[in-house]
Design an enzyme around this catalytic site. Structure first.
Site, PDB file in Angstrom:
ATOM      1  N   GLY A  73      28.835  30.193 -44.327  1.00  0.00           N
ATOM      2  CA  GLY A  73      27.628  30.084 -45.147  1.00  0.00           C
ATOM      3  C   GLY A  73      26.592  29.137 -44.573  1.00  0.00           C
ATOM      4  O   GLY A  73      25.862  28.465 -45.306  1.00  0.00           O
ATOM      5  N   LEU A  74      26.547  29.105 -43.224  1.00  0.00           N
ATOM      6  CA  LEU A  74      25.494  28.353 -42.523  1.00  0.00           C
ATOM      7  C   LEU A  74      25.468  26.863 -42.853  1.00  0.00           C
ATOM      8  O   LEU A  74      24.398  26.282 -43.051  1.00  0.00           O
ATOM      9  CB  LEU A  74      24.110  28.983 -42.779  1.00  0.00           C
ATOM     10  CG  LEU A  74      23.914  30.374 -42.188  1.00  0.00           C
ATOM     11  CD1 LEU A  74      22.580  30.972 -42.611  1.00  0.00           C
ATOM     12  CD2 LEU A  74      24.006  30.353 -40.664  1.00  0.00           C
ATOM     13  N   CYS A 130      23.597  36.986 -40.390  1.00  0.00           N
ATOM     14  CA  CYS A 130      24.690  36.252 -41.032  1.00  0.00           C
ATOM     15  C   CYS A 130      25.102  36.995 -42.310  1.00  0.00           C
ATOM     16  O   CYS A 130      24.271  37.206 -43.192  1.00  0.00           O
ATOM     17  CB  CYS A 130      24.266  34.822 -41.372  1.00  0.00           C
ATOM     18  SG  CYS A 130      25.552  33.962 -42.306  1.00  0.00           S
ATOM     19  N   ILE A 191      27.072  41.511 -30.712  1.00  0.00           N
ATOM     20  CA  ILE A 191      26.933  41.695 -32.160  1.00  0.00           C
ATOM     21  C   ILE A 191      27.323  40.405 -32.885  1.00  0.00           C
ATOM     22  O   ILE A 191      28.116  39.619 -32.365  1.00  0.00           O
ATOM     23  CB  ILE A 191      27.834  42.855 -32.674  1.00  0.00           C
ATOM     24  CG1 ILE A 191      29.300  42.598 -32.352  1.00  0.00           C
ATOM     25  CG2 ILE A 191      27.379  44.158 -32.134  1.00  0.00           C
ATOM     26  CD1 ILE A 191      30.281  43.642 -32.928  1.00  0.00           C
ATOM     27  N   GLY A 243      31.213  39.544 -28.789  1.00  0.00           N
ATOM     28  CA  GLY A 243      32.134  40.175 -29.727  1.00  0.00           C
ATOM     29  C   GLY A 243      33.504  40.265 -29.069  1.00  0.00           C
ATOM     30  O   GLY A 243      33.768  41.182 -28.297  1.00  0.00           O
ATOM     31  N   GLY A 265      32.635  33.435 -28.335  1.00  0.00           N
ATOM     32  CA  GLY A 265      32.667  32.811 -29.653  1.00  0.00           C
ATOM     33  C   GLY A 265      34.048  32.362 -30.071  1.00  0.00           C
ATOM     34  O   GLY A 265      34.488  31.247 -29.779  1.00  0.00           O
TER      35      GLY A 265
HETATM   36  C1  SIN Z   1      28.086  31.399 -41.153  1.00  0.00           C
HETATM   37  O1  SIN Z   1      27.701  30.227 -41.058  1.00  0.00           O
HETATM   38  O2  SIN Z   1      28.354  31.893 -42.265  1.00  0.00           O
HETATM   39  C2  SIN Z   1      28.240  32.261 -39.942  1.00  0.00           C
HETATM   40  C3  SIN Z   1      26.961  32.460 -39.234  1.00  0.00           C
HETATM   41  C4  SIN Z   1      26.660  33.865 -38.883  1.00  0.00           C
HETATM   42  O3  SIN Z   1      27.478  34.760 -39.105  1.00  0.00           O
HETATM   43  O4  SIN Z   1      25.570  34.128 -38.380  1.00  0.00           O
END
Ligand code: SIN
Length: 307
Positions: A73-74, A130, A191, A243, A265
């Site tokens: 959630g950023l 996101c 992606i 990905g 990632g």
């Molecule tokens: C997140 O912080 O929820 C992930 C970020 C993203 O999927 O871009």
């Protein structure tokens, strides 16, 4: 002889095509005691918003077969904190800096781009993918018209080249990529994560507090490769493919599919030295296969009849 590993994206030279992907490498300093950050092609920092965010409630990570689900959630300290406290530390390293930006509204994305105008970073990564936020994020990245509008608006405020980060959670990735290019996007990252869910059978409950989350890791590599390849057929701007990359040979596959560089990632969460290991494996692959310049691989997929 050592093979040539450098690639260029929008005129910016990367010493190799391996970039630590946003959200898996913090602001770089978290990994600095394990790896020499100077060896990375680039670092995409954790997604930033205008104001600090706490992110979603826990649990927000779940392990799956060959991957993980996240619903972070950023969570981030906000763009001002980044500029004042994190960037100076990152600038000590000789690597390319990509700043991933996020907002609830188009205006918020533009305001972040404004704040970063005179800051010595190399790229903005416009995160319209996101899946873990109620406003913005993936809601912007699934309609070509909205992708066009937001890309055009951010471009009007940005000084650095803008990479548009796309979601795989669409029916036709090509039309989204075309919209980003038409709007002036300088490159495409793809992606982001694939929307998924985990269920605890004993408790009869979702594992993530947010119920759904984004799937990353080797499980999504075939989807990512397919989308990179499809997008490479329809745009002429550079692609950063990502990905599920965990080995040097995975990088080769993404370059053959048409990516100019790659993001690593989830592998960073398994081993903090993953990016460097992957750079070394890529070099080894090139030596073993007589490839003098990594650029020879880009878009080199041979599609021949199997009959
Ligand atoms: C997140 O912080 O929820 C992930 C970020 C993203 O999927 O871009």
């Amino acid at each position: 002889m050592k093979p040539r590993m450098s690639v260029k994206i929008c005129g910016v030279s990367f010493k190799n095509p391996v970039i630590a992907a946003s959200g898996t490498f913090g602001f770089g300093r978290e990994y600095a005691e394990y790896v020499d950050l100077n060896m990375l092609g680039g670092i995409a920092v954790k997604g930033l918003t205008l104001l600090p965010r706490k992110g979603n409630p826990p649990p927000r990570i779940a392990e799956t077969s060959s991957g993980i689900l996240n619903s972070v959630g950023l969570q981030n300290p906000g763009v001002d904190y980044f500029i004042e406290h994190e960037l100076p530390k990152l600038l000590k390293y000789d690597t390319r800096i990509i700043v991933n930006i996020n907002g609830n509204t188009i205006d918020e994305y533009c305001r972040i781009a404004e704040k970063l105008r005179d800051v010595p970073i190399h790229f903005l990564e416009l995160n319209i993918s996101c899946p873990n936020v109620k406003q913005g994020g993936v809601a912007f990245g699934t309609h070509p018209d909205v992708v066009y509008d937001i890309t055009r608006s951010v471009k009007a405020h940005a000084k650095q080249p803008v990479l548009v980060k796309l979601t795989p959670n669409v029916t036709d990735i090509k039309e989204i990529a075309i919209a980003a290019e038409k709007a002036g996007g300088d490159g495409i990252s793809l992606i982001n994560t694939v929307l998924g869910m985990a269920i605890d059978a004993k408790k009869r409950r979702p594992v993530l507090a947010n119920i759904v989350g984004g799937l990353s890791g080797p499980a999504i590599k075939p989807i990512a490769l397919r989308m990179v390849w499809e997008v490479a057929q329809v745009v002429s701007i550079p692609i950063i493919g990502m990905g599920g990359i965990t080995t040097g040979e995975d990088v080769v596959e993404f370059l053959l599919a048409g990516a100019t560089a790659v993001g690593v990632g989830t592998a960073n969460l398994i081993s903090p030295t993953a990016c460097i290991d992957i750079v070394n494996q890529l070099e080894e692959y090139m030596v073993q296969n007589g490839i003098e310049d990594v650029n020879e691989l880009i878009g080199g997929l041979e599609i021949k009849s199997f009959c």
